[in-house]
Design a protein around this motif. Structure first.
Motif, PDB file in Angstrom:
ATOM      1  N   UNK A  24     -23.363  -1.385  20.765  1.00 43.80           N
ATOM      2  CA  UNK A  24     -22.130  -0.588  20.168  1.00 43.80           C
ATOM      3  C   UNK A  24     -22.109   0.625  21.208  1.00 43.80           C
ATOM      4  N   UNK A  25     -21.235   0.966  21.753  1.00 42.89           N
ATOM      5  CA  UNK A  25     -21.131   1.999  22.482  1.00 42.89           C
ATOM      6  C   UNK A  25     -20.253   3.163  21.612  1.00 42.89           C
ATOM      7  N   UNK A  26     -20.966   4.200  21.265  1.00 37.41           N
ATOM      8  CA  UNK A  26     -20.576   5.041  20.127  1.00 37.41           C
ATOM      9  C   UNK A  26     -20.245   6.451  20.548  1.00 37.41           C
ATOM     10  N   UNK A  27     -19.442   7.328  19.770  1.00 39.25           N
ATOM     11  CA  UNK A  27     -18.996   8.468  20.053  1.00 39.25           C
ATOM     12  C   UNK A  27     -18.925   9.115  18.481  1.00 39.25           C
ATOM     13  N   UNK A  28     -19.000  10.465  18.466  1.00 38.26           N
ATOM     14  CA  UNK A  28     -18.761  11.117  17.473  1.00 38.26           C
ATOM     15  C   UNK A  28     -17.207  11.575  17.323  1.00 38.26           C
ATOM     16  N   UNK A  29     -16.678  11.809  15.981  1.00 38.56           N
ATOM     17  CA  UNK A  29     -15.139  12.045  16.049  1.00 38.56           C
ATOM     18  C   UNK A  29     -15.200  12.549  14.586  1.00 38.56           C
ATOM     19  N   UNK A  30     -13.967  13.730  14.792  1.00 37.94           N
ATOM     20  CA  UNK A  30     -13.287  14.287  13.404  1.00 37.94           C
ATOM     21  C   UNK A  30     -12.489  13.108  13.290  1.00 37.94           C
ATOM     22  N   UNK A  31     -12.310  12.898  11.734  1.00 35.61           N
ATOM     23  CA  UNK A  31     -11.228  12.165  11.093  1.00 35.61           C
ATOM     24  C   UNK A  31     -10.258  13.076  10.311  1.00 35.61           C
ATOM     25  N   UNK A  32      -8.888  12.488  10.465  1.00 36.17           N
ATOM     26  CA  UNK A  32      -8.122  13.268   9.761  1.00 36.17           C
ATOM     27  C   UNK A  32      -8.303  13.982   8.300  1.00 36.17           C
ATOM     28  N   UNK A  33      -8.178  15.128   8.049  1.00 39.15           N
ATOM     29  CA  UNK A  33      -8.541  15.830   6.810  1.00 39.15           C
ATOM     30  C   UNK A  33      -9.999  15.836   6.330  1.00 39.15           C
ATOM     31  N   UNK A  53       0.927  -1.395  -0.037  1.00 35.05           N
ATOM     32  CA  UNK A  53      -0.006   0.003   0.062  1.00 35.05           C
ATOM     33  C   UNK A  53       0.901   1.303   0.003  1.00 35.05           C
ATOM     34  N   UNK A  54       0.442   2.150  -0.795  1.00 35.06           N
ATOM     35  CA  UNK A  54       0.930   3.473  -0.901  1.00 35.06           C
ATOM     36  C   UNK A  54      -0.018   4.492  -0.314  1.00 35.06           C
ATOM     37  N   UNK A  55       0.386   5.359   0.528  1.00 34.43           N
ATOM     38  CA  UNK A  55      -0.159   6.429   1.207  1.00 34.43           C
ATOM     39  C   UNK A  55      -0.283   7.630   0.289  1.00 34.43           C
ATOM     40  N   UNK A  56      -1.419   8.168  -0.435  1.00 31.79           N
ATOM     41  CA  UNK A  56      -1.404   9.258  -1.216  1.00 31.79           C
ATOM     42  C   UNK A  56      -2.634  10.074  -0.600  1.00 31.79           C
ATOM     43  N   UNK A  57      -2.502  11.228  -1.369  1.00 29.91           N
ATOM     44  CA  UNK A  57      -3.547  12.301  -1.275  1.00 29.91           C
ATOM     45  C   UNK A  57      -4.118  12.433  -2.478  1.00 29.91           C
ATOM     46  N   UNK A  58      -5.196  12.360  -2.510  1.00 32.43           N
ATOM     47  CA  UNK A  58      -6.155  12.434  -3.797  1.00 32.43           C
ATOM     48  C   UNK A  58      -7.463  13.214  -3.268  1.00 32.43           C
ATOM     49  N   UNK A  59      -7.793  14.125  -4.212  1.00 33.10           N
ATOM     50  CA  UNK A  59      -8.777  14.997  -4.072  1.00 33.10           C
ATOM     51  C   UNK A  59      -8.988  15.392  -2.533  1.00 33.10           C
ATOM     52  N   UNK A  60      -7.931  15.945  -1.930  1.00 37.10           N
ATOM     53  CA  UNK A  60      -7.731  16.279  -0.574  1.00 37.10           C
ATOM     54  C   UNK A  60      -8.044  15.193   0.403  1.00 37.10           C
ATOM     55  N   UNK A  61      -7.995  14.055   0.040  1.00 32.67           N
ATOM     56  CA  UNK A  61      -8.284  12.862   1.023  1.00 32.67           C
ATOM     57  C   UNK A  61      -6.968  12.074   1.275  1.00 32.67           C
ATOM     58  N   UNK A  62      -7.139  11.450   2.448  1.00 36.44           N
ATOM     59  CA  UNK A  62      -6.111  10.447   2.884  1.00 36.44           C
ATOM     60  C   UNK A  62      -6.440   9.108   2.011  1.00 36.44           C
ATOM     61  N   UNK A  63      -5.341   8.559   1.234  1.00 31.92           N
ATOM     62  CA  UNK A  63      -6.236   7.632   0.157  1.00 31.92           C
ATOM     63  C   UNK A  63      -5.033   6.571  -0.046  1.00 31.92           C
ATOM     64  N   UNK A  64      -5.382   5.143   0.343  1.00 35.56           N
ATOM     65  CA  UNK A  64      -4.252   4.111  -0.048  1.00 35.56           C
ATOM     66  C   UNK A  64      -4.460   4.225  -1.543  1.00 35.56           C
ATOM     67  N   UNK A  65      -3.316   3.926  -1.945  1.00 30.54           N
ATOM     68  CA  UNK A  65      -3.118   3.617  -3.506  1.00 30.54           C
ATOM     69  C   UNK A  65      -4.069   4.392  -4.622  1.00 30.54           C
TER      70      UNK A  65
END
Lengths: 259, 259
Positions: free
Chosen positions: B149-158, A95-107
């Motif tokens: 399921x015990x859930x929470x809300x969360x910001x994700x990277x980018x 897997x290569x970690x890339x940015x695509x459309x501003x998203x963190x995106x494998x491959x």
């Protein structure tokens, strides 16, 4: 405020390559009603649009050959990743970690599962345009407003297994701004944005699966969204992101990687 | 394989502090049927268990005072974060990025929204235990199997806005292993794990909201899960994570942060 239940309705559909979005819209329109959200897998959208690529036709560059060796990825796939990625951040085996459309995106979103042997499928070239086109086609057929989400599955940092993520949306308030809304005790909210798009993608992914389920479309019925022509950005600038802001100085971004 | 539609059923409930999980189980049991999954907000679980803390009672340490100044967080809240976090990774204004239960977690999961002025609510002390207890209480009342399921809300990277994340699960196959399953073309799958827990949390978050909706419970009906007593880890070791593996050498983890 009236809160009603939501239904997630799975649609079976076996896609053929290059049939166009009109064909996909016909299937959605058979099941969707005004007020629904149609969540469609990015793979099926890309299939329809001609995003299937024969790996043997791809000539790897020197950079792709280096990446192929470093991350144990077939050279042709590495070449596609180099071409498709907005930025390459690193990688692990396979897997290569890339940015695509501003998203963190494998491959760079390229996938070889659920495609014929020796082929790979790319992300839709312009997911926003695809989402808008698909929505307009469906709306014309059912004569009512619908929302569209183009979704994919994604591994998230430190989480086990994939969940759903939205690549693009059209026709509804995909990011819900709760600014000024009071909490239970009348205090204004601090987490003011809700990413309905990602939540819809994850909800639908419960039915879509990853294998041969052949459920690339899920209709979401009963969710009280605001329908609008407005566009919604699903990503944030790395500098404004809690995660990357917190890791500031430890993670480097090239200029190309800014969404 | 039979694919049926899923229903997400919102349950209104106004929680009072320290009423115990039995009281919460009574509400769930009123609506749940055998085979359902009950998604419950971590805040409500914690409320029931006595996780509400009066900030004026907290004496900030020197470390908390430093963090408070650095990230513009009230000193008492900073002290709670220091106490609750397994590791502190960095921060931006108003938020400290921590590891908690192996998860990337702003402010160690401590929240001041939807709690009375001058109070904060902690994560459940032992979410796995809370999930198991709640499930057993519900199962006894309805005389059938359910998942929790015990859930929470969360910001994700980018990503912009919050979506749902699972803190703990009980009673069902929360991580679905697809190894060996064929794709549409008979090739074995590569993305072999599906995090049903996070997808259920996100699906339910569509109804729960962030403000004064008072929907802390969502019943998920019709999802074909495997009920089991097995425990499922929802997190991966940073070293085995695509994101952190890719950023290797640029992000530092202390020993305490290993999940």
């Amino acid at each position: 405020m009236h809160i009603q239940k939501i239904e997630l309705i799975p649609i079976r559909y076996k896609v053929e390559p290059n049939v166009g979005l009109s064909s996909l819209a016909n299937v959605i329109a058979k099941y969707a009603k005004a007020g629904d959200i149609a969540v469609v897998s990015s793979k099926v959208v890309s299939y329809c649009e001609g995003g299937l690529v024969k790996l043997a036709d791809i000539k790897p560059s020197n950079r792709a050959l280096r990446l192929s060796k470093q991350y144990k990825i077939p050279p042709e796939l590495a070449e596609l990743i180099v071409r498709e990625a907005d930025d390459i951040l690193g990688g692990i085996e396979r897997f290569i970690l890339t940015l695509k459309f501003g998203m963190l995106c494998p491959n760079a979103g390229i996938d070889t599962s659920n495609v014929p042997e020796g082929y790979a499928i790319l992300y839709p070239e312009n997911p926003q345009k695809s989402a808008d086109t698909l929505r307009n086609l469906v709306e014309r057929r059912i004569d009512g407003r619908v929302g569209v989400v183009i979704s994919d599955s994604r591994i998230l940092p430190l989480r086990r297994g994939v969940c759903g993520i939205a690549i693009a949306t059209s026709g509804f308030e995909a990011i819900k701004d709760e600014r000024g809304k009071p909490d239970l005790f009348g205090k204004p909210l601090r987490n003011t944005m809700r990413n309905l798009a990602d939540m819809l993608a994850s909800a639908s992914q419960l039915l879509m699966g990853e294998a041969n389920e052949m459920i690339p479309i899920v209709i979401v019925r009963g969710l009280n969204v605001r329908f609008t022509e407005e566009k919604f950005r699903l990503t944030v600038d790395p500098k404004k992101c809690l995660y990357w802001g917190s890791l500031n100085g430890k993670v480097c971004w090239s200029d190309k990687s800014k969404p």
